[in-house]
Design a protein around this motif. Structure first.
Motif, mmCIF file in Angstrom:
data_model
loop_
_atom_site.group_PDB
_atom_site.id
_atom_site.type_symbol
_atom_site.label_atom_id
_atom_site.label_comp_id
_atom_site.label_asym_id
_atom_site.label_seq_id
_atom_site.Cartn_x
_atom_site.Cartn_y
_atom_site.Cartn_z
ATOM 1 N N THR A 1 -30.519 -65.744 -38.885
ATOM 2 C CA THR A 1 -28.967 -65.284 -38.798
ATOM 3 C C THR A 1 -28.786 -64.336 -38.074
ATOM 4 O O THR A 1 -27.563 -64.366 -37.203
ATOM 5 C CB THR A 1 -28.520 -65.183 -40.138
ATOM 6 N N ILE B 1 -27.731 -75.509 -39.333
ATOM 7 C CA ILE B 1 -26.610 -74.775 -39.286
ATOM 8 C C ILE B 1 -25.454 -75.784 -39.666
ATOM 9 O O ILE B 1 -25.288 -76.905 -39.077
ATOM 10 C CB ILE B 1 -26.320 -74.250 -37.841
ATOM 11 N N LEU C 1 -26.052 -70.633 -42.525
ATOM 12 C CA LEU C 1 -27.314 -71.056 -41.879
ATOM 13 C C LEU C 1 -28.427 -71.437 -43.159
ATOM 14 O O LEU C 1 -28.221 -70.628 -44.091
ATOM 15 C CB LEU C 1 -28.146 -69.895 -41.002
#
Length: 606
Positions: A74, A221, A298
């Motif tokens: 991330t 994602i 994520l």
């Protein structure tokens, strides 16, 4: 008269013995049946508790590991997105843009096209293009390709309309020409009152996500609708983690956000217990991180099947060991009860023997209570530690160490039963004392397993290095013996150090396992544990005569994922160095006196 009384006593004593043996025959069947049921219930209860505890510990560790990977991914993604946001701001200030939008000059457009193409090659963006206020593309980095955007109208795209009204926008969509999904960053060109156009940068996740395929697990994602925008598994891209309603599908079709993609359901599904289920009974543990300044998230998921299988095996081993100990105690209690009944039947003849035996039992009880108290005190001093991975590798050796005394206890118990039937009390006592000693040995082994598997509190105290070495060898001794590795130990007069016993033992076990692996192919395998000290420090050295450390890896040997083993993860030495650092010590490589590899652990004296 006296002879008659003696005969009467003999008859009474014989009657008592017949009554006792008849009663014991009836009691034996009921007791054996009850004991079998109790043993099964006990085994099931211990198995349930051990399984629940071990699985919880395993999933906690697995989740923590997955969270570390998710945070790293991330942060990298946030950094990339921040770079493209800044690029959009800088791009909107280019003086060439206003000229290209106000003057339809081929020369100006060509020069801007070349400049945008240069920016794409330097920044890694997928494409950069300029749209005038009417939605038509006037300049593009792909102007000289077959997929040129020049002249195309993107006035319908939300990233264009939102940038004109709000100054900037971010929008995820599938390219209408390329068919590749990406995140579009748009920035208004000109004053807010009179916008001249919009600068657009497209960023495709695939290049970044491709680098994550080396991480353990799968990464996705996901947008707010549950659509997988990018994934380390290409088959999961543009699938959905939840069922889209007819209204949502109609809206997506009308907007053209995902072109004509079917948006089929994902091959993975979220379970009510927080896990993810995949094909072929695959179980994954997901963790989620929000992507900064976006509505995206994520999701990183790691396979849980291997960890859960290992947890079940360890829980079974703990259950068996605990059941054996409790069964041995129950047998001792059962024998004591039957002995009391026999003594009551023969009290007149065995009063002296009963007194002596009672004193002996009293001494044994005191000794057992003393041993139990010392055991509890020692257990309270040990911090809990997480050693499941190491225990998995030494399980076979520990089972072998437990099976030997268990077989001996069974033989002693059978012999004691025969001696008991023949009133050989001295031999029964000797057999039971030996069985108690073997039971204590089993208890020592299983206690070391339980202590080593628990999580430590990280408190530094005075630690006896000799006891630490002994604890490590209790876990690995069978492996040294089975591999026929010659082990040299330091003297027993080593000073105490300031450390955490469980954590220091984990480091020592890790280094000894590495040494065992290094000498596996040697004809004369040797491992040396030695110590050196000065006024303030104690240095504990683990050396072997293996092939040594590759010079190319020597400088990075403590870095994560650096390993000389074909199937190793390269995390053991990195974790060991972190633990020693937390203990205010130093772990380093040194020249091996045996010609292979050598590691030194430096700790402060207590």
């Amino acid at each position: 008269m006296r002879t008659t009384k003696n005969r009467a006593k003999t008859c009474i004593a014989g009657a008592r013995k017949l009554h006792y043996f008849a009663f014991m025959g009836r009691l034996s069947f009921r007791s054996k049946f009850a004991f079998s049921i109790a043993a099964l219930l006990l085994l099931a209860g211990v198995w349930a508790l051990a399984s629940a505890w071990v699985q919880k510990e395993v999933l906690t560790r697995l989740g923590n590991s997955a969270e570390v990977v998710a945070r790293q991914q991330t942060k990298l993604l946030d950094s990339e997105l921040a770079r493209y946001r800044l690029l959009a701001i800088v791009l909107a200030e280019y003086s060439d843009l206003e000229e290209a939008l106000t003057k339809e000059s081929p020369e100006v457009a060509s020069r801007l096209n070349d400049r945008l193409a240069s920016l794409v090659s330097k920044t890694g963006a997928s494409i950069i293009y300029i749209i005038n206020e009417y939605g038509r593309v006037v300049s593009s980095s792909n102007a000289h390709t077959a997929e040129s955007f020049i002249g195309r109208n993107y006035g319908f795209r939300p990233y264009f309309t939102d940038a004109l009204s709000a100054g900037s926008a971010e929008y995820y969509a599938v390219g209408d020409l390329s068919g590749r999904p990406g995140l579009f960053f748009s920035r208004q060109i000109g004053d807010t009152a009179r916008a001249q156009g919009v600068a657009v940068i497209k960023f495709e996740f695939q290049a970044l996500v491709k680098g994550w395929t080396k991480d353990l697990g799968e990464t996705f994602i996901v947008d707010p609708s549950g659509v997988v925008l990018a994934s380390t598994d290409p088959d999961e891209e543009l699938r959905t983690f939840r069922v889209l309603s007819a209204t949502e599908r109609a809206h997506l079709t009308e907007s053209g956000q995902f072109s004509n993609r079917p948006l089929e359901p994902s091959l993975l599904s979220f379970e009510t217990n927080g896990m993810m289920a995949g094909p072929s009974d695959t179980l994954l543990l997901p963790v989620e991180e929000r992507i900064s300044e976006t509505t995206l998230r994520l999701v990183h998921a790691v396979r849980a099947n291997p960890a859960l299988d290992g947890a079940r095996e360890l829980a079974f081993l703990i259950s068996i060991a605990a059941t054996i100990i409790l069964a041995a105690i129950a047998m001792a209690i059962y024998w004591q009860l039957t002995r009391t009944m026999r003594m009551a039947a023969d009290r007149a003849e065995l009063e002296v023997a009963v007194t002596a035996r009672t004193a002996e039992l009293h001494a044994q009880i005191i000794e057992r209570e003393t041993a139990d108290r010392r055991f509890r005190e020692a257990r309270e001093e040990l911090a809990q530690a997480n050693r499941l991975a190491i225990l998995g590798s030494v399980t076979a050796g520990l089972i072998h160490q437990i099976n030997q005394p268990v077989a001996a206890i069974r033989t002693l118990a059978e012999n004691a039963r025969h001696h008991l039937l023949k009133d050989r009390i001295d031999r029964v006592s000797a057999n039971l004392l030996t069985a108690v000693e073997l039971t204590a040995r089993i208890g020592t082994i299983t206690q070391e397993m339980l202590r080593f598997a628990r999580r430590g509190k990280g408190e530094n105290t005075r630690v006896d290095i000799n006891e630490t070495i002994a604890g490590a060898l209790l876990l690995l001794g069978e492996r040294f013996h089975s591999a026929d590795v010659h082990l040299e130990l330091p003297g027993s007069d080593l000073p105490d150090v300031v450390a955490n016993r469980v954590q220091l033992e984990q480091v020592l076990v890790n280094l000894l396992q590495n040494a065992l692996d290094a000498v596996a192919d040697r004809s004369d395998p040797r491992v040396l544990i030695s110590a050196d000290m000065d006024a303030s420090w104690v240095s504990l050295i683990v050396a072997d005569n293996g092939p040594g450390i590759d010079p190319r890896l020597a400088e990075n040997i403590f870095n994560p994922f650096v390993t000389t083993k074909a199937e190793g993860l390269g995390l053991g030495l990195s974790i060991a160095r972190d633990i020693v650092a937390e203990l205010n010590g130093v772990l380093d490589v040194m020249a091996s006196p045996l010609g292979g590899a050598a590691f030194v652990v430096r700790m402060r004296k207590a």
